[in-house]
Design a protein around this motif. Structure first.
Motif, PDB file in Angstrom:
ATOM      1  N   SER A 192      31.199  70.879  -0.341  1.00 10.61           N
ATOM      2  CA  SER A 192      32.290  70.315  -1.141  1.00 10.61           C
ATOM      3  C   SER A 192      31.970  70.332  -2.631  1.00 10.61           C
ATOM      4  CB  SER A 192      32.642  68.906  -0.681  1.00 10.61           C
ATOM      5  OG  SER A 192      31.552  68.046  -0.819  1.00 10.61           O
ATOM      6  N   GLN A 203      40.891  74.439  -3.901  1.00 13.74           N
ATOM      7  CA  GLN A 203      40.787  73.150  -3.209  1.00 13.74           C
ATOM      8  C   GLN A 203      40.982  73.304  -1.708  1.00 13.74           C
ATOM      9  OE1 GLN A 203      39.719  70.314  -4.589  1.00 13.74           O
ATOM     10  NE2 GLN A 203      39.698  69.483  -2.527  1.00 13.74           N
ATOM     11  N   THR A 248      38.385  71.887   1.023  1.00 10.68           N
ATOM     12  CA  THR A 248      38.846  70.937   2.037  1.00 10.68           C
ATOM     13  C   THR A 248      38.545  71.448   3.434  1.00 10.68           C
ATOM     14  OG1 THR A 248      40.586  70.157   0.573  1.00 10.68           O
ATOM     15  CG2 THR A 248      40.869  69.706   2.922  1.00 10.68           C
ATOM     16  N   SER A 301      34.755  71.205   4.080  1.00  6.98           N
ATOM     17  CA  SER A 301      34.329  69.810   4.218  1.00  6.98           C
ATOM     18  C   SER A 301      34.773  69.218   5.552  1.00  6.98           C
ATOM     19  CB  SER A 301      34.894  68.963   3.081  1.00  6.98           C
ATOM     20  OG  SER A 301      34.366  69.385   1.853  1.00  6.98           O
ATOM     21  N   GLN A 302      35.993  69.513   5.946  1.00  4.50           N
ATOM     22  CA  GLN A 302      36.495  69.015   7.228  1.00  4.50           C
ATOM     23  C   GLN A 302      35.683  69.588   8.385  1.00  4.50           C
ATOM     24  OE1 GLN A 302      40.630  70.106   7.063  1.00  4.50           O
ATOM     25  NE2 GLN A 302      41.234  68.155   6.146  1.00  4.50           N
TER      26      GLN A 302
END
Length: 102
Positions: free
Chosen positions: A23, A33, A37, A40-41
């Motif tokens: 991230s 972004q 995202t 990171s998820q």
């Protein structure tokens, strides 16, 4: 009890490092972004898989943590091996991570 300690340490040293790696660093490399995202998820979703792996094989957890911290393997490599479903997210974020390492 020892397994709980090992799981906690690996969670702190591996999972937290994964989340930072996937991230903060891509954000610094100006990744989209959506890419950040998604990566990171994926790291968050893989946390239970990593915890299960460490619980069943504590030595793998210790060795993997040492390899990540010594730089002989990357966090995203560990994530890719532990959670193959993260491959698309890792492919999307890898160019940004490599740019920072260069």
């Amino acid at each position: 009890m020892i397994q709980d300690i090992i799981v906690s340490l690996v969670s702190f040293f591996v999972v937290e490092l994964l989340q930072t790696e996937l991230s903060d660093k891509p954000a610094a490399a100006r990744a989209l972004q959506a890419v950040i995202t998604q990566a990171s998820q994926c790291a968050r979703a893989a946390s239970p898989v990593l915890a299960d792996r460490v619980t069943s094989d504590p030595w793998w957890g210790v060795a993997t943590t040492a390899q990540i911290w010594s730089g002989t393997t990357s966090p995203e490599t560990v994530l890719g091996e532990s959670a193959p479903s993260c491959a698309p997210a890792l492919q999307a974020v890898r160019p940004f991570l490599e740019r920072l390492r260069a």
